[in-house]
Each structure stands twice: as structure tokens, then as C-alpha cells.
Motif scaffolding. Structure first.
Motif, mmCIF file in Angstrom:
data_model
loop_
_atom_site.group_PDB
_atom_site.id
_atom_site.type_symbol
_atom_site.label_atom_id
_atom_site.label_comp_id
_atom_site.label_asym_id
_atom_site.label_seq_id
_atom_site.Cartn_x
_atom_site.Cartn_y
_atom_site.Cartn_z
ATOM 1 N N HIS A 19 17.321 -11.934 -32.971
ATOM 2 C CA HIS A 19 18.466 -11.614 -32.114
ATOM 3 C C HIS A 19 19.597 -10.952 -32.887
ATOM 4 N N TRP A 71 30.828 -5.431 -39.397
ATOM 5 C CA TRP A 71 30.596 -5.093 -37.973
ATOM 6 C C TRP A 71 31.792 -5.440 -37.082
ATOM 7 N N TRP A 88 34.860 -12.374 -37.342
ATOM 8 C CA TRP A 88 34.692 -13.771 -36.944
ATOM 9 C C TRP A 88 36.031 -14.432 -36.653
ATOM 10 N N ARG A 106 23.231 -0.191 -43.614
ATOM 11 C CA ARG A 106 24.631 -0.072 -44.060
ATOM 12 C C ARG A 106 24.896 -1.048 -45.222
ATOM 13 N N ARG A 119 29.520 -26.195 -32.926
ATOM 14 C CA ARG A 119 30.365 -25.118 -33.481
ATOM 15 C C ARG A 119 30.735 -24.141 -32.374
ATOM 16 N N ARG A 124 24.108 -6.110 -47.925
ATOM 17 C CA ARG A 124 24.166 -7.551 -47.688
ATOM 18 C C ARG A 124 22.762 -8.128 -47.851
ATOM 19 N N LEU A 138 32.617 -13.829 -32.256
ATOM 20 C CA LEU A 138 32.067 -12.677 -32.977
ATOM 21 C C LEU A 138 32.540 -11.451 -32.196
ATOM 22 N N GLU A 197 21.525 -21.556 -31.580
ATOM 23 C CA GLU A 197 22.749 -20.851 -31.179
ATOM 24 C C GLU A 197 22.748 -20.456 -29.716
ATOM 25 N N GLU A 225 30.496 -17.934 -29.543
ATOM 26 C CA GLU A 225 29.246 -18.596 -29.951
ATOM 27 C C GLU A 225 29.382 -20.082 -29.712
ATOM 28 N N GLN A 271 18.578 -10.553 -36.864
ATOM 29 C CA GLN A 271 18.400 -11.781 -37.646
ATOM 30 C C GLN A 271 17.593 -12.845 -36.933
ATOM 31 N N LEU A 293 25.719 -6.728 -35.081
ATOM 32 C CA LEU A 293 25.480 -7.703 -36.164
ATOM 33 C C LEU A 293 24.152 -7.334 -36.806
ATOM 34 N N SER A 294 23.825 -7.979 -37.914
ATOM 35 C CA SER A 294 22.491 -7.755 -38.491
ATOM 36 C C SER A 294 21.456 -8.302 -37.517
ATOM 37 N N THR A 326 21.413 -17.668 -41.831
ATOM 38 C CA THR A 326 21.058 -16.439 -41.135
ATOM 39 C C THR A 326 20.081 -15.657 -42.002
ATOM 40 N N HIS A 362 16.996 -17.443 -37.231
ATOM 41 C CA HIS A 362 17.398 -18.680 -37.911
ATOM 42 C C HIS A 362 16.191 -19.601 -38.095
ATOM 43 N N LYS A 391 18.735 -12.409 -42.401
ATOM 44 C CA LYS A 391 18.883 -11.036 -41.936
ATOM 45 C C LYS A 391 17.530 -10.351 -42.119
ATOM 46 N N GLN A 398 20.083 -24.228 -37.170
ATOM 47 C CA GLN A 398 21.090 -23.326 -36.620
ATOM 48 C C GLN A 398 20.641 -22.789 -35.259
HETATM 49 O O1 LIG Z 1 24.553 -11.473 -40.473
HETATM 50 P P1 LIG Z 1 25.726 -10.940 -39.764
HETATM 51 O O2 LIG Z 1 25.517 -9.548 -39.287
HETATM 52 O O3 LIG Z 1 26.990 -11.038 -40.542
HETATM 53 O O4 LIG Z 1 25.920 -11.790 -38.472
HETATM 54 C C1 LIG Z 1 26.256 -13.098 -38.657
HETATM 55 C C2 LIG Z 1 26.504 -13.906 -37.448
HETATM 56 O O5 LIG Z 1 25.451 -13.797 -36.537
HETATM 57 C C3 LIG Z 1 25.433 -14.726 -35.494
HETATM 58 O O6 LIG Z 1 24.332 -14.589 -34.656
HETATM 59 C C4 LIG Z 1 25.451 -16.108 -36.062
HETATM 60 O O7 LIG Z 1 24.294 -16.352 -36.778
HETATM 61 C C5 LIG Z 1 26.637 -16.311 -36.946
HETATM 62 O O8 LIG Z 1 26.613 -17.594 -37.461
HETATM 63 C C6 LIG Z 1 26.633 -15.306 -38.012
HETATM 64 O O9 LIG Z 1 27.829 -15.404 -38.751
#
Ligand SMILES: O=P(O)(O)OC[C@H]1O[C@@H](O)[C@@H](O)[C@@H](O)[C@@H]1O
Length: 586
Positions: A421, A250, A270, A448, A321, A456, A325, A356, A431, A336, A333-334, A440, A338, A442, A354
Motif C-alpha cells: 500500500h 513526500w 507527518w 527519488r 496511534r 531512503r 500524512l 494500519e 492514520e 510499502q 508515500l513509498s 515500514t 508491514h 519500503k 504495524q
Molecule cells: O516510507 P514513507 O514513504 O516515508 O511512508 C511512511 C509512512 O507510511 C504510512 O503508510 C505508515 O506506514 C507510516 O507509519 C509511515 O510513516
């Protein structure tokens, strides 16, 4: 894009100039071998045992061929000879390793469990029978004997990962160079690095020399005394770790232009610019630059770095941290979620989760952040839809289930664990989060595949156990988006609280300023980023550290021990700058 392109002032190789040890480091195998020989000669002893313990991943062939061979050893012992068999080691860590591609269970093993005590005794007998110079080397060498001279050969985790990716390296204790990269990373993250960090901490305290093996054929060695002086100096001044940049499916183009990165790279997703567990530190001793894992600073000086309260709560772990991104010119992003604290504790052995937040540095006009579920949706219907999407039967209907909110520069989205999110395309996210970053789950990856051409890993079975279904449209709007509260102001500055959510342990403050602002660590490590403006100078009001220049988007750390510090804008045009500061509450 809301932020115009600038000249790249972002420093990709920040160094710490160590004072008073200008001649304490040397480079190149020949010079290093000569320095060790001098040390051996100085002992004026008939027998010397030189121990070179190593972090796993150090190139032992290079060490052997270019240094050990240059020493007049009567006996050379490879610590590998005392290692237990691959099958034994596997049996020992099976439960921590798990069958999952991504998630293991954090190990509490000690390194001596991986060695055969009979074999160690045999090697010890050989060593005591030998005369002259004995060299014992390799990961775990100091378990066999502490010897007369101790060298610790170190390696940063980011470099280890590059060696995994290039197919040069497998995990320690197993022949798995060809194994799936995710599985090798998992074994390192959950087991190997934990065990070897535990093993190396006391060694780093007493080592005569630290050997930096990060650059193949460019070894650097520094005396233990200078290494510690450098780390102590670091805990008394602002500093930066060495950022690293990584492409992803992404990934976008903003960082590439902004930070002057390799224009040939397809994208950068990243940037880890303050994950001390994985970043490294550059310390300069005279003409020689030494690279060490920044985790060494956390392991060796946690009180001065983190402060009493943070150290008491987290141990020798850096809990904050900062990373970037970049999806500007990239993709979502995916989608996702946590794990909640109890879930990460009970399933993966992590003691905190985690949590965030996304601070938006820049955004395309139509950028959006996906956050929380839509009011009134049926959880089972959403999970069914996710599972059907995962089976490849249809695309997940995100419009139906997930909220989307417009994102613009300086918005702050808070993401306590359990909130569904992701950042959408066209967004440059800073971040500001708790340190765990691989947990994470997903839920949907937009149909994709990853950069390797494979899907993934998706973890709906974990995700469904942690999604907080109360975090719907109205709740998210009122609790998680721009929860900004003005706090104070003075001559040419004002301060705001921007987060994080009360379930998260990080406090964030934004200062808008055109004049100098006084800050204080209050005994807790502070992490900051210059989120607006080209340049600022961090100074000590009582001249306890050298002025430290920071540039736009650089993340910098103020150790707890620093106390008072002042941030002065460099703004001949009188423009307003902004910093975002984070620390651990409580
Ligand atoms: O799962 P992907 O799409 O790679 O996104 C991953 C990223 O998403 C963000 O919200 C965080 O959780 C990051 O720590 C993580 O690296």
C-alpha cells in the motif's frame, strides 16, 4: 482540495490545568537550586545525598554549570564514571543493534548491565565517606545510590530527536554524534529508550522532584506529589498530547495552512498527534507549564489510562496511534508493506505489529490510494521488477502490479499487515493504526532521494517475506475499502462502524451528529478525532471533569477510567459534525 481553508483553531499546545497545586512548580536554574537548598535545609541533617538521575539526552553540561555548581556540595559524582566501556557496551547490545540502518531488535536489558559493579562500589565508598552535601548526577545515578533526595530529569523523545538532528547529541554509552541519524534513532528506539524507560519508572514513582529539561536554558521543576496529582487528574478527563510536525520528501501543504504552521517550511509530511510513546504532555501548575514525556503517564498509570483489558494485553504501552500524512501538494508515500505478527515478533522482538488504516480527511479530486496487488499478477515477476528498480535499471511498473483506488474525504481504507500500500499524492490521511510505526518495508520509493539527498532505505528482502499475495483487486475492494456498516441512530445523530479489518485489533466508529451524543469508554481507552465540524465540547454527564473543547482535526484521548462522556456539537448553524473513535476490541 475538498476541504476549504479555515481559520486555524487546531491547538498546537494543549495544556492540562492541574488543580490544587498552583505553587508546586518553579522555573529557572536559580529558583530550582534555591528550592533544592530549602529541601536540603529542611532535613536538618549533617549529611545529605542529592541524586539527580537523568534520561539520556539531558544536557549535563547545562545541569552542571547552572545548577550543580550553585549547590554547596563537598563531593560531586558523575554517574558516567561507573559506566562500562564503549566496547563492552557495544558487545552487550551488538545483537540488538544489528547492521541494518533502520531495524534492530527490541532490548530486554536492564540498566545495571551497562555499569561496572566494581566502579559502582568504589563510588559508593567515596559517597559514604563524604560529609555535608553530596550530589550524584547523570543517567543511571540512582544505580549508585538512591540518596536522601531524588530528582528525575526527564526529556521527551521528540526533543531528543531534534538534538540528534542538530548534531548536538549521540546515543548514550557511545561517542557517535556524527553517525547517520537513522542509526542513532535505531539505537535509541530499540535499546536505549527501552532500558531507560524501565529504569525511570520506579524512580518517577518515588522522586521528590521532576525536572523538565526540554527547553534549553528554561528548566522547570515540579514536586513529585504535584506531578503524580497531575497525572492522576489526566486519567480522569479527556486530554490531548502535544502534536509534532515533521517535513518529509513526500510532504504536502495542507497542514501548513490548516494548522497555521511555519510558512517558511518546505512542507509538512507527518503530524504525530497521539503517539504517546514519543509525544509530550503539557501540565500547568499555576503560572508554570511543565512538559513531560506522555510515556510517563503510560508507564505510571496504565490501568486507569488503558483499562484492565488493554493493560493486561499490551502492558504499559499505548497501542493506538493517530497521526497525519499530508501529500496535498506533495508526492506519493513509498510503496510499502508491514510485517505480519510472527515476522515482527521473530525478527524484531516486537509483540504486536504495524496494522494500519487510512481515514481520508481531505483529498484533491484526482487523489488515489495504492492498495493490494492486481488480480492475476505473478509474484515472482513483481519481485523481479522491484529488484531491478532497486538496482536502478528501470522504474518499477506499479501500473502493472499495484491497484489504485480513488480517495475522497471520509473514505476509510483498512490496511492489515501484509498488504502492499501507500497513500498517493493529493491526500490528507488521518492514520488510525496500531502504535508501531517504523516497521515500514519500503518496496519502491519512486526513484527519488530523501530530504538528505540520499536514497531512503528499501527493504525488499523483508517485504517479500510478508506480502500477502491473496490481497488482490477483488479482495481489497470487498474487504478493505469503506467497510461501513450503519449501527444505530438517535435524535440528531447516527453511528457507523468503519473498521478495522478483522485481523486488526482496533475497532473504529464514526458518529455524524448535530445534537449531543452519549459515549462510554466501557473500560477501554478511547481515541477520537473531530473529522468534520469546527468545534465540539466533551462533557461529563455527572460533572466529573471540566468541559473539554476540541477543534477540527484534533485528536483527543478519553482514558478508560472516565467511563461516561458526552460530545456536544458547537454548531450555531445546525451543521453536522463527525467524530471518528477508536478502541481496542476484545
Ligand atoms: O516510507 P514513507 O514513504 O516515508 O511512508 C511512511 C509512512 O507510511 C504510512 O503508510 C505508515 O506506514 C507510516 O507509519 C509511515 O510513516
Amino acid at each position: 482540495m475538498s476541504s476549504p481553508l479555515r481559520t486555524a483553531s487546531y491547538d498546537k499546545s494543549p495544556e492540562i490545568y492541574v488543580q490544587g497545586f498552583e505553587l508546586a512548580a518553579c522555573e529557572g536554574w536559580e529558583t530550582i537550586a534555591r528550592t533544592l537548598l530549602q529541601k536540603i535545609t529542611q532535613r536538618s541533617a549533617t549529611k545529605t545525598v542529592l541524586v539527580i538521575d537523568c534520561y539520556p539526552g539531558v544536557d549535563l553540561t547545562e545541569l552542571q554549570d547552572h545548577m550543580i555548581q550553585a549547590l554547596p556540595a563537598t563531593l560531586t559524582v558523575d554517574a558516567d564514571q561507573a559506566k562500562r566501556s564503549e566496547a563492552d557496551i557495544h558487545a552487550l547490545i551488538k545483537r540488538n543493534l544489528t547492521d541494518d540502518r533502520v531495524f534492530g531488535v527490541i532490548s530486554c536489558h536492564q540498566l545495571d548491565e551497562f555499569f561496572d559493579s566494581d566502579k559502582i562500589r568504589d563510588l559508593q565508598a567515596k559517597i559514604s565517606a563524604a560529609e555535608g552535601l553530596v550530589v550524584v548526577y547523570g543517567p543511571g545515578a540512582a544505580l549508585i545510590t538512591r540518596g536522601d533526595i531524588l530528582v528525575y530529569a526527564d526529556l521527551a523523545r521528540w526533543e531528543i530527536q531534534q538534538r540528534y538532528r542538530r548534531g548536538e547529541l549521540g546515543n548514550w554509552g557511545v561517542n557517535n554524534t556524527d553517525e547517520d541519524i537513522l542509526r542513532r534513532y535505531k539505537r535509541a528506539f530499540f535499546i536505549e529508550w527501552r532500558v531507560f524507560d524501565r529504569h525511570k519508572t520506579p524512580l518517577l514513582k518515588s522522586a521528590d522532584f521532576i525536572l523538565d529539561t526540554n527547553r534549553p536554558q528554561h528548566p522547570v521543576m515540579v514536586s513529585g506529589e504535584a506531578f503524580h496529582a497531575g497525572l492522576r487528574q489526566t486519567t480522569a478527563q479527556p486530554f490531548r498530547v502535544v502534536p509534532f510536525f515533521d517535513p518529509g520528501v513526500w510532504g504536502g501543504q495542507w497542514m501548513k495552512h490548516q494548522f497555521d504552521l511555519d510558512p517558511e517550511a518546505p512542507n509538512y509530511a507527518w503530524c504525530f498527534d497521539c503517539v504517546p510513546e514519543e509525544n509530550s504532555l503539557l501540565m500547568r501548575f499555576g503560572n508554570v507549564r511543565v512538559e513531560i514525556p506522555s510515556q510517563d503517564l503510560v508507564l505510571l498509570y496504565p490501568q486507569a489510562l488503558l483499562g484492565e483489558k488493554v493493560h493486561a494485553r499490551f502492558g504499559a504501552e499505548f497501542p493506538i496511534r493517530f497521526d497525519f500524512l499530508d501529500t496535498i501538494g506533495g508526492q506519493n508515500l513509498s510503496c510499502q508493506v508491514h510485517p505480519l505478527t510472527e515476522y515482527i515478533q521473530q525478527n524484531f522482538g516486537m509483540h504486536y505489529t504495524q496494522d494500519e488504516s487510512y481515514y481520508i480527511l481531505a483529498a484533491e479530486p484526482d487523489a488515489e490510494v495504492y492498495l493490494g496487488i492486481k488480480t492475476g499478477i505473478e509474484p515472482q515477476a513483481m519481485l523481479e521488477d522491484l529488484r531491478a528498480a532497486q538496482r536502478g535499471e528501470k522504474a518499477f511498473d506499479d501500473e502493472k502490479f499495484i491497484n489504485r483506488f480513488p480517495a475522497k474525504a471520509h473514505d476509510h481504507f483498512l490496511i492489515p499487515a501484509g498488504t502492499v500500500h501507500c497513500s498517493g499524492a493529493g491526500t490528507m490521511v488521518l492514520e488510525i493504526s496500531a502504535t508501531p510505526y517504523i516497521f515500514t518495508f519500503k518496496l519502491w520509493d519512486w526513484g527519488r532521494v530523501g530530504l538528505d539527498g540520499l536514497p531512503r532505505p528499501v527493504h525488499i528482502e523483508h517485504g517479500e517475506q510478508v506480502i500477502d499475495w491473496q490481497r488482490d483487486t477483488a479482495w481489497v475492494q470487498s474487504h478493505l475499502i469503506n467497510h461501513i456498516e450503519p449501527l444505530g441512530h438517535g435524535e440528531g445523530w447516527r453511528e457507523e462502524r468503519t473498521g478495522l479489518h478483522e485481523r486488526e485489533f482496533i475497532e473504529t466508529r464514526r458518529h455524524w451528529f448535530s445534537e449531543a451524543v452519549d459515549h462510554h469508554t466501557e473500560g477501554r481507552v478511547n481515541v477520537l478525532n473531530l473529522v468534520q465540524g469546527d468545534e465540539a465540547i466533551v462533557e461529563s454527564p455527572d460533572h466529573r471533569f471540566e468541559p473539554f473543547t476540541v477543534h477540527y482535526a484534533e485528536t483527543f484521548i478519553i482514558p478508560a477510567a472516565v467511563g461516561a462522556y458526552r460530545i456536544r456539537p458547537v454548531n450555531p448553524d445546525g451543521k453536522t459534525l463527525a467524530t471518528l473513535k477508536a478502541w481496542v476490541r476484545g
